[in-house]
Design a protein around this motif. Structure first.
Motif, PDB file in Angstrom:
ATOM      1  N   ASP A  69     -18.263  -0.728  12.728  1.00 49.21           N
ATOM      2  CA  ASP A  69     -17.836  -1.126  11.475  1.00 49.21           C
ATOM      3  C   ASP A  69     -16.933  -2.104  11.388  1.00 49.21           C
ATOM      4  N   VAL A  70     -17.500  -3.305  10.946  1.00 42.12           N
ATOM      5  CA  VAL A  70     -16.569  -4.424  10.976  1.00 42.12           C
ATOM      6  C   VAL A  70     -15.261  -4.323   9.837  1.00 42.12           C
ATOM      7  N   GLU A  71     -15.515  -3.780   8.787  1.00 44.42           N
ATOM      8  CA  GLU A  71     -14.522  -3.649   7.758  1.00 44.42           C
ATOM      9  C   GLU A  71     -13.522  -2.915   8.151  1.00 44.42           C
ATOM     10  N   ALA A  72     -13.836  -1.689   8.930  1.00 45.08           N
ATOM     11  CA  ALA A  72     -12.981  -0.648   9.503  1.00 45.08           C
ATOM     12  C   ALA A  72     -11.892  -1.434  10.213  1.00 45.08           C
ATOM     13  N   LEU A  73     -12.461  -2.102  11.055  1.00 46.47           N
ATOM     14  CA  LEU A  73     -11.554  -2.839  12.224  1.00 46.47           C
ATOM     15  C   LEU A  73     -10.725  -3.850  11.351  1.00 46.47           C
ATOM     16  N   ALA A  74     -11.355  -4.623  10.322  1.00 48.76           N
ATOM     17  CA  ALA A  74     -10.478  -5.713   9.579  1.00 48.76           C
ATOM     18  C   ALA A  74      -9.338  -4.609   8.649  1.00 48.76           C
ATOM     19  N   THR A  75      -9.802  -3.698   8.369  1.00 45.87           N
ATOM     20  CA  THR A  75      -8.649  -2.670   7.489  1.00 45.87           C
ATOM     21  C   THR A  75      -7.283  -2.438   8.406  1.00 45.87           C
ATOM     22  N   LEU A  76      -7.984  -1.810   9.604  1.00 45.98           N
ATOM     23  CA  LEU A  76      -7.029  -1.415  10.881  1.00 45.98           C
ATOM     24  C   LEU A  76      -5.980  -2.451  10.973  1.00 45.98           C
ATOM     25  N   ASN A  77      -6.382  -3.827  11.349  1.00 46.26           N
ATOM     26  CA  ASN A  77      -5.428  -4.851  11.818  1.00 46.26           C
ATOM     27  C   ASN A  77      -4.649  -5.291  10.469  1.00 46.26           C
ATOM     28  N   TRP A 109      -1.636  12.565   2.337  1.00 50.03           N
ATOM     29  CA  TRP A 109      -0.256  13.088   2.877  1.00 50.03           C
ATOM     30  C   TRP A 109      -0.656  14.451   3.040  1.00 50.03           C
ATOM     31  N   PHE A 110      -0.246  14.920   4.411  1.00 46.07           N
ATOM     32  CA  PHE A 110      -0.245  16.370   4.701  1.00 46.07           C
ATOM     33  C   PHE A 110      -1.413  16.851   4.467  1.00 46.07           C
ATOM     34  N   ASP A 111      -2.653  16.183   4.474  1.00 46.11           N
ATOM     35  CA  ASP A 111      -3.726  16.711   4.556  1.00 46.11           C
ATOM     36  C   ASP A 111      -4.267  17.576   3.306  1.00 46.11           C
ATOM     37  N   TRP A 112      -3.757  17.185   2.229  1.00 42.65           N
ATOM     38  CA  TRP A 112      -3.890  17.802   1.018  1.00 42.65           C
ATOM     39  C   TRP A 112      -3.859  16.925  -0.160  1.00 42.65           C
ATOM     40  N   PHE A 113      -2.797  16.284  -0.053  1.00 43.39           N
ATOM     41  CA  PHE A 113      -2.718  15.324  -1.259  1.00 43.39           C
ATOM     42  C   PHE A 113      -3.148  13.685  -0.925  1.00 43.39           C
ATOM     43  N   THR A 114      -3.924  13.440  -2.020  1.00 48.36           N
ATOM     44  CA  THR A 114      -4.681  12.081  -1.670  1.00 48.36           C
ATOM     45  C   THR A 114      -4.919  11.319  -3.088  1.00 48.36           C
ATOM     46  N   THR A 115      -4.806   9.936  -2.958  1.00 42.95           N
ATOM     47  CA  THR A 115      -4.983   9.045  -3.848  1.00 42.95           C
ATOM     48  C   THR A 115      -5.929   7.841  -3.293  1.00 42.95           C
ATOM     49  N   GLU A 116      -6.679   7.172  -4.298  1.00 39.49           N
ATOM     50  CA  GLU A 116      -7.683   6.331  -3.947  1.00 39.49           C
ATOM     51  C   GLU A 116      -6.876   4.791  -3.365  1.00 39.49           C
ATOM     52  N   HIS A 117      -7.479   4.113  -2.436  1.00 39.04           N
ATOM     53  CA  HIS A 117      -7.130   2.763  -2.154  1.00 39.04           C
ATOM     54  C   HIS A 117      -8.398   2.055  -2.224  1.00 39.04           C
ATOM     55  N   LEU A 118      -8.082   0.742  -2.416  1.00 40.65           N
ATOM     56  CA  LEU A 118      -9.520  -0.055  -2.458  1.00 40.65           C
ATOM     57  C   LEU A 118      -9.409  -0.981  -1.051  1.00 40.65           C
ATOM     58  N   GLY A 119      -8.891  -0.504  -0.256  1.00 38.42           N
ATOM     59  CA  GLY A 119      -8.672  -1.493   1.135  1.00 38.42           C
ATOM     60  C   GLY A 119      -7.303  -1.980   1.150  1.00 38.42           C
ATOM     61  N   GLU A 120      -6.551  -2.107   0.253  1.00 40.15           N
ATOM     62  CA  GLU A 120      -5.308  -2.853   0.402  1.00 40.15           C
ATOM     63  C   GLU A 120      -4.075  -1.727   0.924  1.00 40.15           C
ATOM     64  N   ALA A 121      -3.232  -2.295   1.775  1.00 41.93           N
ATOM     65  CA  ALA A 121      -2.377  -1.552   2.694  1.00 41.93           C
ATOM     66  C   ALA A 121      -1.508  -0.695   1.601  1.00 41.93           C
ATOM     67  N   PRO A 122      -1.058   0.501   2.139  1.00 37.62           N
ATOM     68  CA  PRO A 122      -0.254   1.482   1.319  1.00 37.62           C
ATOM     69  C   PRO A 122       1.179   0.714   1.084  1.00 37.62           C
ATOM     70  N   VAL A 123       1.841   1.178   0.300  1.00 42.77           N
ATOM     71  CA  VAL A 123       3.259   0.903  -0.062  1.00 42.77           C
ATOM     72  C   VAL A 123       3.914   1.652   1.029  1.00 42.77           C
ATOM     73  N   TRP A 124       4.611   1.081   2.130  1.00 44.92           N
ATOM     74  CA  TRP A 124       5.361   1.810   3.164  1.00 44.92           C
ATOM     75  C   TRP A 124       6.155   2.489   2.874  1.00 44.92           C
ATOM     76  N   HIS A 125       7.119   2.508   1.816  1.00 37.73           N
ATOM     77  CA  HIS A 125       8.443   3.101   1.543  1.00 37.73           C
ATOM     78  C   HIS A 125       8.276   4.015   0.202  1.00 37.73           C
ATOM     79  N   TYR A 126       7.201   4.440   0.036  1.00 39.44           N
ATOM     80  CA  TYR A 126       6.836   5.307  -1.284  1.00 39.44           C
ATOM     81  C   TYR A 126       6.504   6.686  -0.737  1.00 39.44           C
ATOM     82  N   SER A 127       6.696   7.536  -1.597  1.00 39.20           N
ATOM     83  CA  SER A 127       6.249   8.839  -1.310  1.00 39.20           C
ATOM     84  C   SER A 127       5.899   9.302  -2.528  1.00 39.20           C
TER      85      SER A 127
END
Length: 585
Positions: free
Chosen positions: A116-124, A50-68
């Motif tokens: 990077d096949v995994e990156a394409l899969a994550t993108l989609n 978020w805003f190029d400074w706040f960061t959290t880890e993800h394991l490939g799962e999509a973000p929660v789109w209505h969370y801040s």
């Protein structure tokens, strides 16, 4: 904008009648791998940003789109977007919108382009998740037409990186179309704001419309023509002949220029009709303006004006505050020459978008006055100084009159506080937009202009005694204003290769005033009227012996939603006087 709001209230606005079904299939196919690509942007491989400074880890799962991470609860994801209040209860809505701008899509695309096949899969997977959790025109992520525009630009940039803009998957075309259906009915509202909403939405209409036109979509030609018309109109209306932009902000200037750069790249790529000479001339001037602001050593720029964390096309891992990629792209597209001669990461953005950076290099910008927007720029040797003065044709968002910024060897020694948040508690928002957060004089603990609303000041002062930059071994500029209560401030700056002199003449009607110098974080020593650190020494001289000098701390925000303490020198006085600040570095 009044007609827009009345239409919504009546329930008869066209935007209230649109509907669509989001596609459920992947938006992008596997790309053909090419050699010689720039390095991939891997910042999103295991982190959310978020805003190029706040960061959290993800394991490939999509973000929660209505969370801040900065909010008090999830944003509304079910209501019609036009029924959701502008400042609803999830805190600053920009924290929710940030991931839904889809900036991460171009980062994953750079990885997928390398195979990077995994990156394409994550993108989609993430894009399908977003479409599923944000059904068309419902919820907070559909509330802003500019946010929909950012998604179009990032999706089409992703298509370019993957080589699929001319042979897209049906789901990509459907997604672009449902976003244009959202933007088109509210263009008048975006235009009425006289800011980057209009330029962003016009850009999305043009590139999205021409993309769909090539695929035979019925409304596409109209969308393209509408986008072209408003791009021309906004360039004439919002960009002054000297390149100054309507929002008096370095970050918003970059955002405007990035949208026009993407449009021009797209136009050339698709061999579409050129834009007018007037628009091209204004964009050359706007590029020159940004060139004058950017520090070549760090890539950073003064934190002048509103700073909401906006950054388009994060194709490289460069920091949010590195303006060189944007400057280089605009310079090559509009001036036909590089702004930065050395090759670096600032060239990678051009290469990903198929723009050849192999052109000649312009000379460094010299000192200049941008009088249409109210900016003096002094540059000599190691140092650059900036003086802001009032030339308001559009509404100002900060009370920063006669603010001075100083840069030496890539370090911002005297600095602006920034913005922090548009929806913080009133005291915080008013502080960052107010006079107390700038290197200038504050009269009677009030702002230089009365605040009329969240984003609006009144009683705009007019600049007086403006003296354009005079060049020589010592550079000089000056300006003055009188506020609505009769307090007067005149500031003259002299810049030399190893120091500066700032002379402030203060008089008129006031009871108490404070001159502030907001400082680079460092260890400082204050002895009598002298302040010193390893990087700079300041001496304060005044013809009023009753001044009080104090070294204190104040807040700064270089990134949206982020703040920290910085040292600040305050000179308080109660009478008309002349204060001379001499700096050595």
């Amino acid at each position: 904008m009044g007609a827009y709001r009345l239409g919504l209230k009546s329930g008869r606005h066209p935007v209230q009648r649109i509907s669509a079904v989001a596609p459920s299939t992947p938006l992008f196919a596997a790309p053909t791998i090419k050699a010689g690509l720039p390095e991939a942007n891997t910042r999103w491989s295991d982190r959310l940003w978020w805003f190029d400074w706040f960061t959290t880890e993800h394991l490939g799962e999509a973000p929660v789109w209505h969370y801040s991470p900065f909010g008090s609860g999830p944003a509304d994801k079910a209501s019609n977007w036009w029924a959701i209040p502008d400042f609803a209860g999830s805190g600053d809505i920009k924290g929710v919108w940030e991931l839904s701008r889809l900036g991460w899509s171009v980062a994953f695309a750079t990885q997928a382009a390398h195979g990077d096949v995994e990156a394409l899969a994550t993108l989609n997977r993430w894009l399908q998740s977003w479409l599923r959790d944000n059904p068309p025109y419902r919820g907070a992520n559909w509330k802003c037409g500019q946010e929909a525009s950012f998604r179009i630009i990032h999706l089409l940039a992703t298509a370019i990186i993957l080589g699929q803009e001319r042979t897209p998957e049906p789901a990509l075309a459907e997604t672009i179309a449902l976003h244009l259906e959202r933007i088109a009915p509210t263009m008048s509202y975006a235009i009425g704001q006289d800011n980057n909403h209009g330029t962003s939405e016009a850009a999305a209409m043009f590139v999205g419309g021409s993309f769909l036109s090539a695929l035979g979509w019925p409304k596409a030609r109209h969308w393209t023509a509408t986008g072209r018309r408003w791009l021309e109109n906004r360039a004439r209306h919002l960009i002054a002949p000297d390149g100054s932009f309507s929002q008096y902000s370095v970050v918003y200037h970059r955002l405007m220029l990035d949208t026009y750069s993407f449009v021009e790249m797209w136009r050339q790529r698709w061999d579409l009709a050129p834009f007018s000479g007037t628009m091209h001339t204004r964009l050359i001037a706007a590029t020159r303006w940004l060139d004058a602001m950017v520090d070549r050593t760090s890539g950073d720029a003064p934190n002048l004006g509103a700073n909401d964390g906006a950054r388009l096309l994060p194709l490289t891992e460069s920091d949010y505050r590195d303006f060189r990629p944007s400057l280089q792209m605009a310079s090559v597209l509009f001036r036909g020459q590089r702004a930065i001669g050395d090759h670096g990461s600032w060239d990678d953005q051009l290469r990903w978008l198929g723009i050849s950076p192999d052109t000649t290099t312009l000379s460094r910008p010299a000192s200049e006055t941008f009088d249409d927007g109210g900016f003096h720029v002094l540059r000599t040797g190691r140092a650059s100084a900036y003086l802001r003065y009032p030339r308001f044709r559009f509404r100002p968002s900060q009370a920063d009159l006669l603010h001075m910024d100083l840069w030496v060897d890539g370090l911002n020694l005297l600095r602006d506080a920034g913005t922090f948040s548009y929806n913080a508690e009133p005291e915080t928002s008013e502080y960052f937009a107010g006079t107390a957060s700038h290197n200038t004089v504050q009269f009677d603990e009030r702002d230089q202009m009365p605040r009329l609303g969240r984003f609006l000041f009144g009683a705009w002062p007019k600049a007086r005694r403006v003296e354009f930059v005079s060049k020589g071994e010592t550079l000089r500029c000056a300006a003055a204003y009188t506020d609505h209560r009769g307090a007067r401030h005149h500031r003259e700056i002299l810049l030399r290769s190893h120091g500066f002199t700032c002379t402030d003449t203060i008089d008129g009607r006031f009871d108490a005033a404070v001159l502030r110098w907001r400082l680079l974080p460092d260890a400082y020593r204050l002895e009598n009227h002298r302040l010193s650190s390893n990087r700079m020494r300041l001496s304060i001289n005044c013809n009023d012996s009753d001044i009080r000098i104090n070294l204190t701390n104040a807040c700064e925000s270089r990134y949206y939603m982020h703040r920290e303490q910085i040292p600040t020198l305050e000179i308080a006085f109660n009478h008309s006087c002349k204060i001379v600040t001499t700096g050595e570095f």
